[in-house]
Design a protein around this motif. Structure first.
Motif, PDB file in Angstrom:
ATOM      1  N   UNK A  51       0.852  -1.179   0.000  1.00 46.15           N
ATOM      2  CA  UNK A  51       0.000   0.000   0.000  1.00 46.15           C
ATOM      3  C   UNK A  51       0.895   1.239   0.000  1.00 46.15           C
ATOM      4  N   UNK A  52       0.558   2.198  -0.810  1.00 42.50           N
ATOM      5  CA  UNK A  52       1.297   3.455  -0.935  1.00 42.50           C
ATOM      6  C   UNK A  52       0.402   4.574  -0.407  1.00 42.50           C
ATOM      7  N   UNK A  53       0.481   4.807   0.917  1.00 38.10           N
ATOM      8  CA  UNK A  53      -0.439   5.761   1.550  1.00 38.10           C
ATOM      9  C   UNK A  53       0.092   7.181   1.474  1.00 38.10           C
ATOM     10  N   UNK A  54      -0.863   8.103   1.253  1.00 39.61           N
ATOM     11  CA  UNK A  54      -0.551   9.528   1.237  1.00 39.61           C
ATOM     12  C   UNK A  54      -1.472  10.239   2.230  1.00 39.61           C
ATOM     13  N   UNK A  55      -0.994  11.371   2.717  1.00 38.87           N
ATOM     14  CA  UNK A  55      -1.751  12.202   3.655  1.00 38.87           C
ATOM     15  C   UNK A  55      -2.018  13.536   2.964  1.00 38.87           C
ATOM     16  N   UNK A  56      -3.281  13.920   2.929  1.00 45.12           N
ATOM     17  CA  UNK A  56      -3.680  15.182   2.311  1.00 45.12           C
ATOM     18  C   UNK A  56      -4.301  16.051   3.391  1.00 45.12           C
ATOM     19  N   UNK A  57      -3.815  17.283   3.526  1.00 41.09           N
ATOM     20  CA  UNK A  57      -4.406  18.219   4.474  1.00 41.09           C
ATOM     21  C   UNK A  57      -4.941  19.419   3.696  1.00 41.09           C
ATOM     22  N   UNK A  58      -6.110  19.873   4.117  1.00 45.06           N
ATOM     23  CA  UNK A  58      -6.784  20.997   3.474  1.00 45.06           C
ATOM     24  C   UNK A  58      -7.147  21.999   4.566  1.00 45.06           C
ATOM     25  N   UNK A  59      -6.730  23.244   4.387  1.00 48.05           N
ATOM     26  CA  UNK A  59      -7.003  24.286   5.379  1.00 48.05           C
ATOM     27  C   UNK A  59      -7.405  25.568   4.655  1.00 48.05           C
ATOM     28  N   UNK A  60      -8.419  26.246   5.181  1.00 49.46           N
ATOM     29  CA  UNK A  60      -8.817  27.526   4.615  1.00 49.46           C
ATOM     30  C   UNK A  60     -10.195  27.941   5.060  1.00 49.46           C
ATOM     31  N   UNK A  61     -10.646  29.054   4.529  1.00 53.39           N
ATOM     32  CA  UNK A  61     -11.967  29.564   4.851  1.00 53.39           C
ATOM     33  C   UNK A  61     -13.017  28.605   4.296  1.00 53.39           C
ATOM     34  N   UNK A  62     -14.013  28.289   5.100  1.00 50.23           N
ATOM     35  CA  UNK A  62     -15.049  27.345   4.696  1.00 50.23           C
ATOM     36  C   UNK A  62     -15.844  27.883   3.505  1.00 50.23           C
ATOM     37  N   UNK A  63     -16.185  26.966   2.595  1.00 47.65           N
ATOM     38  CA  UNK A  63     -17.004  27.301   1.438  1.00 47.65           C
ATOM     39  C   UNK A  63     -17.663  26.037   0.912  1.00 47.65           C
ATOM     40  N   UNK A  64     -18.665  26.195   0.142  1.00 49.55           N
ATOM     41  CA  UNK A  64     -19.389  25.066  -0.437  1.00 49.55           C
ATOM     42  C   UNK A  64     -18.497  24.326  -1.426  1.00 49.55           C
ATOM     43  N   UNK A  65     -18.498  22.989  -1.349  1.00 48.67           N
ATOM     44  CA  UNK A  65     -17.868  22.161  -2.364  1.00 48.67           C
ATOM     45  C   UNK A  65     -16.451  21.703  -2.107  1.00 48.67           C
ATOM     46  N   UNK A  66     -15.856  22.036  -0.968  1.00 53.83           N
ATOM     47  CA  UNK A  66     -14.465  21.646  -0.724  1.00 53.83           C
ATOM     48  C   UNK A  66     -14.325  20.122  -0.764  1.00 53.83           C
ATOM     49  N   UNK A  67     -15.109  19.432   0.033  1.00 56.46           N
ATOM     50  CA  UNK A  67     -15.003  17.969   0.092  1.00 56.46           C
ATOM     51  C   UNK A  67     -15.319  17.356  -1.267  1.00 56.46           C
ATOM     52  N   UNK A  68     -16.351  17.853  -1.920  1.00 57.88           N
ATOM     53  CA  UNK A  68     -16.743  17.316  -3.224  1.00 57.88           C
ATOM     54  C   UNK A  68     -15.616  17.457  -4.246  1.00 57.88           C
ATOM     55  N   UNK A  69     -14.981  18.609  -4.297  1.00 58.40           N
ATOM     56  CA  UNK A  69     -13.940  18.832  -5.304  1.00 58.40           C
ATOM     57  C   UNK A  69     -12.683  18.013  -5.023  1.00 58.40           C
ATOM     58  N   UNK A  70     -12.285  17.938  -3.759  1.00 61.38           N
ATOM     59  CA  UNK A  70     -11.091  17.148  -3.416  1.00 61.38           C
ATOM     60  C   UNK A  70     -11.349  15.663  -3.676  1.00 61.38           C
ATOM     61  N   UNK A  71     -12.479  15.159  -3.225  1.00 65.51           N
ATOM     62  CA  UNK A  71     -12.746  13.729  -3.406  1.00 65.51           C
ATOM     63  C   UNK A  71     -13.005  13.376  -4.869  1.00 65.51           C
ATOM     64  N   UNK A  72     -13.551  14.284  -5.641  1.00 66.65           N
ATOM     65  CA  UNK A  72     -13.735  14.034  -7.078  1.00 66.65           C
ATOM     66  C   UNK A  72     -12.382  13.916  -7.767  1.00 66.65           C
ATOM     67  N   UNK A  73     -11.448  14.785  -7.421  1.00 66.22           N
ATOM     68  CA  UNK A  73     -10.108  14.704  -7.992  1.00 66.22           C
ATOM     69  C   UNK A  73      -9.474  13.354  -7.663  1.00 66.22           C
ATOM     70  N   UNK A  74      -9.623  12.908  -6.419  1.00 63.50           N
ATOM     71  CA  UNK A  74      -9.062  11.610  -6.027  1.00 63.50           C
ATOM     72  C   UNK A  74      -9.749  10.472  -6.771  1.00 63.50           C
ATOM     73  N   UNK A  75     -11.063  10.534  -6.881  1.00 63.64           N
ATOM     74  CA  UNK A  75     -11.830   9.520  -7.615  1.00 63.64           C
ATOM     75  C   UNK A  75     -11.358   9.424  -9.067  1.00 63.64           C
ATOM     76  N   UNK A  76     -11.196  10.554  -9.713  1.00 59.08           N
ATOM     77  CA  UNK A  76     -10.797  10.572 -11.120  1.00 59.08           C
ATOM     78  C   UNK A  76      -9.398  10.004 -11.325  1.00 59.08           C
ATOM     79  N   UNK A  77      -8.551  10.043 -10.286  1.00 59.20           N
ATOM     80  CA  UNK A  77      -7.199   9.479 -10.357  1.00 59.20           C
ATOM     81  C   UNK A  77      -7.159   8.039  -9.835  1.00 59.20           C
ATOM     82  N   UNK A  78      -8.323   7.478  -9.524  1.00 56.35           N
ATOM     83  CA  UNK A  78      -8.443   6.111  -8.976  1.00 56.35           C
ATOM     84  C   UNK A  78      -7.673   5.945  -7.665  1.00 56.35           C
ATOM     85  N   UNK A  79      -7.787   6.941  -6.810  1.00 58.68           N
ATOM     86  CA  UNK A  79      -7.137   6.912  -5.500  1.00 58.68           C
ATOM     87  C   UNK A  79      -8.206   6.618  -4.456  1.00 58.68           C
TER      88      UNK A  79
END
Length: 90
Positions: free
Chosen positions: A1-29
């Motif tokens: 297993x090749x594990x990575x750690x992703x941290x996201x920090x900033x002002x809250x806004x709509x769509x953060x989780x959706x956009x990050x997880x979509x990028x990961x999904x599209x890369x088959x992560x």
């Protein structure tokens, strides 16, 4: 297993989780674990993911996530698990 750690920090806004997880999904992560909190309007998320199922190299994933963060006014940092663990050893 090749594990990575992703941290996201900033002002809250709509769509953060959706956009990050979509990028990961599209890369088959595969996301192994995810945690997020909002404190006084600031968003913080940590994702543990498995890069071994992806055909996208680590440096490309790292760059794409950083660019996504830049476009959203967030700081998105991606590290290999071994580096993250070594940096946070007490």
């Amino acid at each position: 297993m090749d594990r990575i750690i992703i941290t996201v920090v900033g002002k809250d806004q709509v769509g953060i989780i959706a956009k990050v997880t979509t990028l990961l999904y599209e890369a088959h992560i595969n996301i192994l674990d995810i945690s997020q909190t909002i404190v006084a309007g600031f968003f913080n998320m940590m994702v543990v993911a498995d890069l071994s199922t992806s055909d996208v190299p680590f440096d490309v994933v790292e760059r794409r996530l950083a660019e996504l963060g830049d476009g959203m006014g967030l700081r998105i940092q991606t590290q290999r698990e071994a580096i993250f663990t070594a940096m946070h050893r007490i």
